[in-house]
Write an enzyme that holds these catalytic residues in place. Structure first.
Site, PDB file in Angstrom:
ATOM      1  N   ASN A  11       0.867  -1.177   0.000  1.00  0.00           N
ATOM      2  CA  ASN A  11       0.000   0.000   0.000  1.00  0.00           C
ATOM      3  C   ASN A  11       0.903   1.227   0.000  1.00  0.00           C
ATOM      4  OD1 ASN A  11      -1.850   2.003   0.346  1.00  0.00           O
ATOM      5  ND2 ASN A  11      -2.343   1.509   2.479  1.00  0.00           N
ATOM      6  N   TRP A  12       1.056   1.812  -1.172  1.00  0.00           N
ATOM      7  CA  TRP A  12       1.956   2.969  -1.281  1.00  0.00           C
ATOM      8  C   TRP A  12       1.352   4.224  -0.650  1.00  0.00           C
ATOM      9  CZ3 TRP A  12       3.874   2.649  -7.115  1.00  0.00           C
ATOM     10  CH2 TRP A  12       4.800   1.610  -7.233  1.00  0.00           C
ATOM     11  N   LYS A  13       0.079   4.152  -0.287  1.00  0.00           N
ATOM     12  CA  LYS A  13      -0.628   5.336   0.223  1.00  0.00           C
ATOM     13  C   LYS A  13      -0.434   6.489  -0.775  1.00  0.00           C
ATOM     14  CE  LYS A  13       0.128   3.703   4.870  1.00  0.00           C
ATOM     15  NZ  LYS A  13      -0.278   3.917   6.236  1.00  0.00           N
ATOM     16  N   HIS A  94      -9.765   0.717   4.380  1.00  0.00           N
ATOM     17  CA  HIS A  94      -8.534   1.019   5.125  1.00  0.00           C
ATOM     18  C   HIS A  94      -8.876   1.997   6.247  1.00  0.00           C
ATOM     19  CE1 HIS A  94      -4.513   2.483   6.042  1.00  0.00           C
ATOM     20  NE2 HIS A  94      -4.055   1.402   5.436  1.00  0.00           N
ATOM     21  N   GLU A  96      -7.468   4.514   7.298  1.00  0.00           N
ATOM     22  CA  GLU A  96      -7.317   5.947   6.957  1.00  0.00           C
ATOM     23  C   GLU A  96      -8.543   6.449   6.197  1.00  0.00           C
ATOM     24  OE1 GLU A  96      -3.409   5.657   5.190  1.00  0.00           O
ATOM     25  OE2 GLU A  96      -2.594   5.115   7.154  1.00  0.00           O
ATOM     26  N   GLU A 166      -5.844  -4.948  10.395  1.00  0.00           N
ATOM     27  CA  GLU A 166      -4.909  -3.840  10.573  1.00  0.00           C
ATOM     28  C   GLU A 166      -5.281  -3.057  11.830  1.00  0.00           C
ATOM     29  OE1 GLU A 166      -2.719  -2.810   6.757  1.00  0.00           O
ATOM     30  OE2 GLU A 166      -4.390  -1.439   6.940  1.00  0.00           O
ATOM     31  N   GLY A 172       1.728   2.544  10.703  1.00  0.00           N
ATOM     32  CA  GLY A 172       2.639   3.668  10.546  1.00  0.00           C
ATOM     33  C   GLY A 172       3.209   4.177  11.860  1.00  0.00           C
ATOM     34  N   SER A 211       2.954  -1.805  10.550  1.00  0.00           N
ATOM     35  CA  SER A 211       4.400  -1.713  10.804  1.00  0.00           C
ATOM     36  C   SER A 211       5.130  -3.029  10.564  1.00  0.00           C
ATOM     37  CB  SER A 211       4.660  -1.186  12.224  1.00  0.00           C
ATOM     38  OG  SER A 211       4.126   0.109  12.372  1.00  0.00           O
ATOM     39  N   GLY A 232       2.554  -0.998   4.378  1.00  0.00           N
ATOM     40  CA  GLY A 232       2.544   0.426   4.048  1.00  0.00           C
ATOM     41  C   GLY A 232       3.965   0.956   3.901  1.00  0.00           C
ATOM     42  N   GLY A 233       4.474   1.566   4.970  1.00  0.00           N
ATOM     43  CA  GLY A 233       5.785   2.244   4.920  1.00  0.00           C
ATOM     44  C   GLY A 233       6.888   1.403   4.292  1.00  0.00           C
TER      45      GLY A 233
END
Ligand code: PEP
Length: 250
Positions: A11-13, A94, A96, A166, A172, A211, A232-233
């Site tokens: 997930n590159w966001k 998600h 977010e 998640e 994150g 994470s 993600g990150g």
């Protein structure tokens, strides 16, 4: 890990550029020999065609989809449009999106249905906040999030994509749920699906996100009900993402 084929999604966001994506895709292609898990890369909408130029549809995902079919919904992108540009997967629900765009369980369920109707494979996210975990309610919260999805698309619908656990407090933040905490939640989610649909429950991929890094991935993926990750990150660095994909087979 189990006999289910592992799934690892990036997930590159809201990150990337044509040049950076190009470099990532080149590095990924060079390092991905022998990876056995299913890999999906989820970029911002505008870069989906760029991904599609380099990857098969089965490996290309978006990060959201409209709950509407077409028409006066400025800024929305429909499931049919995603399919039309060669997208195969979409992340739905998600945290977010739930937090910043006020998406309810019902909206997430409807988006899941729209994705399925268009032939997309939804990776549906559920997760509890820190407050909910500290109040001792994680399983109750997760169970009602999952129930809304099952009610709309059933276990067979969910099985066409996957489920992502998640915990919001681990996304994150550098805080990862322990493998034991995660296994307990995944087993409970699978048991809930199992109540109505034993076959799909056994085949359903439930991936963990929060994470995940090359260092903690092997222990997480070693759990029997953790079938991969939503990353993600760490997915922004191709070498780290490759290492996480490889951790599904150690
Ligand atoms: C995510 O964005 O879905 C996620 C899990 O992020 P991170 O890996 O950075 O915690």
């Amino acid at each position: 890990m189990s006999e289910r084929r592992a799934l690892v999604a990036a997930n590159w966001k809201m990150n990337g550029s044509r040049a950076a994506n190009d470099a990532w895709l080149t590095e990924f292609a060079a390092g991905s020999d022998g990876i056995t898990c299913e890999v999906v890369v989820c970029s911002p909408y505008v870069y989906v065609p760029q991904l599609r130029d380099r990857l098969a549809a089965d490996h290309v995902g978006a990060q959201d989809v409209s709950a509407n079919l077409a028409g006066a919904f400025t800024g929305d992108v429909s499931a049919e449009m995603l399919r039309d540009v060669g997208c195969g997967w979409v992340i739905v629900g998600h945290s977010e999106r739930r937090q910043w765009h006020h998406e309810t369980d019902e909206m997430v369920a409807l988006k899941t249905e729209r994705a399925l109707q268009a032939g997309l494979r939804p990776l549906v996210c559920v997760g509890e906040t820190l407050q909910q975990r500290e109040a001792g309610q994680p399983l109750a919260v997760l169970s009602s999030q999952l129930a809304a999805i099952l009610q709309r698309v059933g276990a067979d619908g969910l099985l066409r994509g996957g489920l992502a656990y998640e915990p919001v407090w681990a996304i994150g933040t550098g805080r990862t749920a322990t493998p034991q905490q995660t296994q307990e939640v995944h087993a409970a989610l699978r048991a809930q699906v199992h109540q109505g649909a034993p076959g799909p429950a056994n085949a359903l991929r439930i991936v963990y996100g929060g994470s995940v890094k090359p260092g903690n991935a092997p222990e997480l993926f070693a759990q029997p009900d953790i079938d991969g990750g939503l990353i993600g990150g760490a997915s922004l660095v191709a070498a780290d993402f490759v290492a996480i994909c490889r951790a599904t087979t150690v």
